[in-house]
Enzyme design. Structure first.
Site, PDB file in Angstrom:
ATOM      1  N   HIS A 136      -3.664   7.372   2.848  1.00 22.88           N
ATOM      2  CA  HIS A 136      -4.040   6.158   2.141  1.00 22.88           C
ATOM      3  C   HIS A 136      -5.045   5.388   3.008  1.00 22.88           C
ATOM      4  O   HIS A 136      -4.721   5.015   4.145  1.00 22.88           O
ATOM      5  CB  HIS A 136      -2.818   5.280   1.877  1.00 22.88           C
ATOM      6  CG  HIS A 136      -3.195   3.896   1.456  1.00 22.88           C
ATOM      7  ND1 HIS A 136      -3.813   3.647   0.251  1.00 22.88           N
ATOM      8  CD2 HIS A 136      -3.095   2.710   2.075  1.00 22.88           C
ATOM      9  CE1 HIS A 136      -4.062   2.354   0.155  1.00 22.88           C
ATOM     10  NE2 HIS A 136      -3.640   1.756   1.255  1.00 22.88           N
ATOM     11  N   PHE A 188      -9.715  -5.016  -0.742  1.00 25.21           N
ATOM     12  CA  PHE A 188      -8.922  -4.597  -1.908  1.00 25.21           C
ATOM     13  C   PHE A 188      -9.745  -4.501  -3.194  1.00 25.21           C
ATOM     14  O   PHE A 188     -10.670  -5.293  -3.412  1.00 25.21           O
ATOM     15  CB  PHE A 188      -7.741  -5.548  -2.123  1.00 25.21           C
ATOM     16  CG  PHE A 188      -6.612  -5.279  -1.169  1.00 25.21           C
ATOM     17  CD1 PHE A 188      -5.745  -4.226  -1.385  1.00 25.21           C
ATOM     18  CD2 PHE A 188      -6.438  -6.051  -0.032  1.00 25.21           C
ATOM     19  CE1 PHE A 188      -4.717  -3.953  -0.497  1.00 25.21           C
ATOM     20  CE2 PHE A 188      -5.414  -5.795   0.866  1.00 25.21           C
ATOM     21  CZ  PHE A 188      -4.553  -4.739   0.634  1.00 25.21           C
ATOM     22  N   ASN A 225      -9.567  -0.393  -1.154  1.00 25.79           N
ATOM     23  CA  ASN A 225      -8.119  -0.162  -1.075  1.00 25.79           C
ATOM     24  C   ASN A 225      -7.475  -0.665  -2.370  1.00 25.79           C
ATOM     25  O   ASN A 225      -7.411  -1.869  -2.605  1.00 25.79           O
ATOM     26  CB  ASN A 225      -7.579  -0.916   0.151  1.00 25.79           C
ATOM     27  CG  ASN A 225      -6.072  -0.813   0.302  1.00 25.79           C
ATOM     28  OD1 ASN A 225      -5.370  -0.395  -0.614  1.00 25.79           O
ATOM     29  ND2 ASN A 225      -5.574  -1.218   1.464  1.00 25.79           N
ATOM     30  N   CYS A 267       0.804  -1.225   0.000  1.00 31.63           N
ATOM     31  CA  CYS A 267       0.000   0.000   0.000  1.00 31.63           C
ATOM     32  C   CYS A 267       0.836   1.274   0.000  1.00 31.63           C
ATOM     33  O   CYS A 267       0.317   2.348  -0.273  1.00 31.63           O
ATOM     34  CB  CYS A 267      -0.921   0.004   1.217  1.00 31.63           C
ATOM     35  SG  CYS A 267      -2.111  -1.330   1.146  1.00 31.63           S
TER      36      CYS A 267
HETATM   37  C1  LIG Z   1      -3.329 -17.045  -3.285  1.00 26.29           C
HETATM   38  C2  LIG Z   1      -3.461 -15.725  -2.602  1.00 26.29           C
HETATM   39  C3  LIG Z   1      -3.436 -15.849  -1.143  1.00 26.29           C
HETATM   40  C4  LIG Z   1      -3.758 -14.621  -0.466  1.00 26.29           C
HETATM   41  C5  LIG Z   1      -3.547 -14.723   0.973  1.00 26.29           C
HETATM   42  C6  LIG Z   1      -3.907 -13.483   1.596  1.00 26.29           C
HETATM   43  C7  LIG Z   1      -3.388 -13.398   2.956  1.00 26.29           C
HETATM   44  C8  LIG Z   1      -3.717 -12.129   3.529  1.00 26.29           C
HETATM   45  C9  LIG Z   1      -2.605 -11.222   3.654  1.00 26.29           C
HETATM   46  C10 LIG Z   1      -2.336 -10.413   2.485  1.00 26.29           C
HETATM   47  C11 LIG Z   1      -1.623  -9.246   2.876  1.00 26.29           C
HETATM   48  C12 LIG Z   1      -0.976  -8.641   1.770  1.00 26.29           C
HETATM   49  C13 LIG Z   1      -1.550  -7.344   1.507  1.00 26.29           C
HETATM   50  C14 LIG Z   1      -0.701  -6.661   0.619  1.00 26.29           C
HETATM   51  C15 LIG Z   1      -0.925  -5.249   0.590  1.00 26.29           C
HETATM   52  C16 LIG Z   1      -0.302  -4.583   1.707  1.00 26.29           C
HETATM   53  C17 LIG Z   1      -1.312  -3.833   2.451  1.00 26.29           C
HETATM   54  C18 LIG Z   1      -0.693  -2.846   3.277  1.00 26.29           C
HETATM   55  O1  LIG Z   1       0.403  -2.508   3.029  1.00 26.29           O
HETATM   56  S1  LIG Z   1      -1.501  -2.228   4.642  1.00 26.29           S
HETATM   57  C19 LIG Z   1      -3.141  -2.787   4.691  1.00 26.29           C
HETATM   58  C20 LIG Z   1      -3.696  -2.176   5.888  1.00 26.29           C
HETATM   59  N1  LIG Z   1      -5.069  -2.560   6.113  1.00 26.29           N
HETATM   60  C21 LIG Z   1      -5.446  -3.193   7.256  1.00 26.29           C
HETATM   61  O2  LIG Z   1      -4.606  -3.526   8.079  1.00 26.29           O
HETATM   62  C22 LIG Z   1      -6.896  -3.470   7.493  1.00 26.29           C
HETATM   63  C23 LIG Z   1      -7.320  -2.847   8.763  1.00 26.29           C
HETATM   64  N2  LIG Z   1      -8.549  -3.413   9.277  1.00 26.29           N
HETATM   65  C24 LIG Z   1      -9.771  -2.852   9.119  1.00 26.29           C
HETATM   66  O3  LIG Z   1      -9.903  -1.832   8.477  1.00 26.29           O
HETATM   67  C25 LIG Z   1     -10.948  -3.489   9.832  1.00 26.29           C
HETATM   68  O4  LIG Z   1     -10.488  -4.499  10.687  1.00 26.29           O
HETATM   69  C26 LIG Z   1     -11.997  -4.081   8.877  1.00 26.29           C
HETATM   70  C27 LIG Z   1     -12.631  -2.978   8.087  1.00 26.29           C
HETATM   71  C28 LIG Z   1     -11.334  -5.054   7.892  1.00 26.29           C
HETATM   72  C29 LIG Z   1     -13.080  -4.828   9.651  1.00 26.29           C
HETATM   73  O5  LIG Z   1     -13.728  -3.895  10.509  1.00 26.29           O
HETATM   74  P1  LIG Z   1     -14.479  -4.331  11.857  1.00 26.29           P
HETATM   75  O6  LIG Z   1     -15.399  -5.462  11.533  1.00 26.29           O
HETATM   76  O7  LIG Z   1     -15.001  -3.152  12.535  1.00 26.29           O
HETATM   77  O8  LIG Z   1     -13.190  -4.765  12.599  1.00 26.29           O
HETATM   78  P2  LIG Z   1     -12.805  -5.803  13.569  1.00 26.29           P
HETATM   79  O9  LIG Z   1     -11.441  -5.278  13.838  1.00 26.29           O
HETATM   80  O10 LIG Z   1     -13.777  -5.995  14.673  1.00 26.29           O
HETATM   81  O11 LIG Z   1     -12.724  -7.149  12.676  1.00 26.29           O
HETATM   82  C30 LIG Z   1     -13.729  -8.113  12.537  1.00 26.29           C
HETATM   83  C31 LIG Z   1     -13.147  -9.468  12.826  1.00 26.29           C
HETATM   84  O12 LIG Z   1     -12.042  -9.700  11.938  1.00 26.29           O
HETATM   85  C32 LIG Z   1     -10.864  -9.934  12.689  1.00 26.29           C
HETATM   86  N3  LIG Z   1      -9.744  -9.316  11.999  1.00 26.29           N
HETATM   87  C33 LIG Z   1      -9.653  -8.060  11.519  1.00 26.29           C
HETATM   88  N4  LIG Z   1      -8.472  -7.899  10.905  1.00 26.29           N
HETATM   89  C34 LIG Z   1      -7.831  -9.069  10.974  1.00 26.29           C
HETATM   90  C35 LIG Z   1      -6.583  -9.516  10.492  1.00 26.29           C
HETATM   91  N5  LIG Z   1      -5.769  -8.708   9.791  1.00 26.29           N
HETATM   92  N6  LIG Z   1      -6.210 -10.781  10.734  1.00 26.29           N
HETATM   93  C36 LIG Z   1      -7.024 -11.628  11.427  1.00 26.29           C
HETATM   94  N7  LIG Z   1      -8.244 -11.253  11.891  1.00 26.29           N
HETATM   95  C37 LIG Z   1      -8.625  -9.990  11.669  1.00 26.29           C
HETATM   96  C38 LIG Z   1     -11.108  -9.290  14.056  1.00 26.29           C
HETATM   97  O13 LIG Z   1     -10.292  -9.856  15.042  1.00 26.29           O
HETATM   98  C39 LIG Z   1     -12.590  -9.563  14.251  1.00 26.29           C
HETATM   99  O14 LIG Z   1     -12.755 -10.888  14.662  1.00 26.29           O
HETATM  100  P3  LIG Z   1     -13.920 -11.277  15.716  1.00 26.29           P
HETATM  101  O15 LIG Z   1     -13.754 -10.365  16.890  1.00 26.29           O
HETATM  102  O16 LIG Z   1     -15.205 -11.078  14.978  1.00 26.29           O
HETATM  103  O17 LIG Z   1     -13.653 -12.726  16.032  1.00 26.29           O
END
Ligand SMILES: CCCCCCCCCCCCCCCCCC(=O)SCCNC(=O)CCNC(=O)[C@H](O)C(C)(C)COP(=O)(O)OP(=O)(O)OC[C@H]1O[C@@H](n2cnc3c(N)ncnc32)[C@H](O)[C@@H]1OP(=O)(O)O
Length: 412
Positions: free
Chosen positions: A323, A223, A356, A171
């Site tokens: 961003h 994304f 994103n 990002c």
């Molecule tokens: C063959 C292809 C394979 C692909 C594999 C893909 C693997 C994934 C990794 C890929 C990463 C690579 C990305 C590359 C781009 C780089 C991106 C960047 O540089 S910077 C990018 C920067 N962007 C960010 O870091 C995103 C920031 N996050 C957000 O904006 C918010 O969390 C939300 C909007 C996504 C959800 O909102 P809302 O619902 O209010 O939020 P809540 O917080 O309440 O979450 C709900 C539930 O989800 C849970 N959980 C959440 N996150 C994670 C996690 N990472 N992990 C685990 N769990 C996670 C959370 O614990 C909760 O669980 P529960 O309590 O229900 O049990």
């Protein structure tokens, strides 16, 4: 060389002549996105159907909740259900799929970059042949000859254009490319740098896994695809000899910096494998890491500049081009800096309309801020702020920051 000139003096004179006199500026902006659009409230059904994962009901309801809270209304994608249907290896984690993913993403990334760049060049008002340097960033694969050469061909840039290609910066790729362009423009008198950030995220596309890999759901939920382009140059020419306005800076780039947060190497990991970006990671800790470090990081960046009305709680005296890595990332900046409601309106609007788009997103945000500042009827927060901050987060964890000054503001 004059007889009395010492070689060292000549060296410095040559160096001075090569450098621009003024700061680099963003002279024009263009954006593009694919036509294929999915509403966020329909995405969960679409994703679980396309990946043949309807039976994973618990993960599906978690995905629904994440989408509902994402601050996103719709996203655009190059890939379609039909495209994935003819490449079943894309939804089979055990099958090699890099070739198929890269072949599809590369075409999308090149075409989106060409569309965004053509719009930027048209807004700039000078011929494409006047571009001296090209900086391209993308997460849509890693190939040579790459996206830079293809873009140069598509736009008809001159063969001597000096190219730089940045792969897989995540990002922060948009700010990294702009930082490189700023340095090029200020170090090369007369340089006109085309920056193109282009993202097609099929490489990231993955079926849901299990409870241990909720980051896959988060990634799928936020994304989208898109491209942004800008023209950067220093010593802008206001008018040609006939008096026609040629170039007008939109934003000057005052300073550029990069900070890596110690001990966060595993927070965002991007690994290119036989199955695309499988084996990548996005930690749930990222929003908290941002919240805990961003004020110190911005203070270190801005303090040496000695800007008026900034720091010591003065963050609201700036305009903000952040961003939107995710809704929680924007919330973290807002909370840590005590930003007033509305300060991040442009970032939230772009997140809502496109999701994103990695490095391309911040160029959409800049364009939105430009539009709002020019719109007389728009009374949104921040229009009276002349100094601004552009910032993005990437693997590292790395925070890239560029301080901006908006065009037409000579006071303060
Ligand atoms: C063959 C292809 C394979 C692909 C594999 C893909 C693997 C994934 C990794 C890929 C990463 C690579 C990305 C590359 C781009 C780089 C991106 C960047 O540089 S910077 C990018 C920067 N962007 C960010 O870091 C995103 C920031 N996050 C957000 O904006 C918010 O969390 C939300 C909007 C996504 C959800 O909102 P809302 O619902 O209010 O939020 P809540 O917080 O309440 O979450 C709900 C539930 O989800 C849970 N959980 C959440 N996150 C994670 C996690 N990472 N992990 C685990 N769990 C996670 C959370 O614990 C909760 O669980 P529960 O309590 O229900 O049990």
């Amino acid at each position: 060389m004059a007889a009395s000139s010492r070689p060292a003096d000549v060296l410095f004179e040559i160096h001075e002549r090569q450098r621009a006199d003024g700061p680099a500026a963003i002279l024009a902006i263009g954006t593009a996105y694919p036509r294929n659009c999915i509403q966020q409230d329909e995405f969960t059904d679409w994703y679980f159907r396309v990946t043949k994962s309807e039976h994973l009901t618990k993960l599906k309801s978690k995905m629904k909740k994440i989408c509902d809270n994402s601050g996103i209304q719709k996203r655009h994608f190059h890939h379609t259900e039909e495209m994935i249907g003819v490449h079943p290896e894309i939804i089979d984690r055990a099958a090699p799929s890099l070739g198929a993913r890269q072949a599809i993403s590369a075409v999308a990334a090149h075409n989106l970059a060409a569309d965004a760049a053509s719009r930027a060049i048209s807004a700039w008002g000078r011929p494409a042949a006047d571009i001296t340097h090209l900086v391209v960033s993308t997460n849509a694969g890693a190939q040579e000859p790459g996206a830079d050469l293809r873009l140069a061909e598509l736009l008809g840039l001159r063969p001597a254009v000096r190219r730089t290609l940045l792969y897989l910066h995540g990002c922060s790729a948009g700010l990294a490319a702009l930082r490189v362009a700023k340095d090029i423009a200020e170090s090369n008198r007369g340089a006109r740098v085309l920056v193109a950030c282009t993202q097609a995220h099929l490489l990231l596309f993955s079926p849901p896994d299990d409870d241990a890999h909720i980051d896959i759901l988060v990634t799928m939920a936020i994304f989208g695809d898109g491209a942004g382009a800008v023209i950067v140059g220093a010593d802008d020419t206001d008018a040609d000899p006939a008096g026609t306005v040629v170039e007008r800076p939109v934003f000057h780039m005052v300073s550029a910096s990069q900070t890596t947060l110690p001990g966060t190497e595993q927070a965002v990991v991007i690994n290119l494998t036989e199955s695309g970006l499988a084996d990548s990671r996005l930690s749930v800790e990222v929003p908290a890491l941002v919240r805990g470090s961003v004020e110190r990081c911005l203070t270190d960046t801005l303090a040496p500049l000695g800007l008026p009305n900034v720091g010591d709680g003065g963050w609201n005296g700036l305009f903000w081009a952040l961003h939107p890595g995710g809704r929680a990332i924007l919330d973290s900046y807002e909370g840590a800096l005590g930003l007033e409601a509305g300060k991040l309106a442009a970032s939230r609007q772009v997140l809502s309309e496109y999701g994103n788009m990695s490095g391309a997103t911040v160029i959409f945000v800049l364009d939105e801020i430009r539009r709002r500042r020019q719109d007389e009827s728009d009374k949104q927060e921040g229009k009276d702020c002349h100094w601004g901050v552009m910032s993005a987060l990437g693997p590292g964890l790395t925070i890239e920051t560029i301080v901006l000054h908006a065009n037409g503001c000579h006071e303060n």
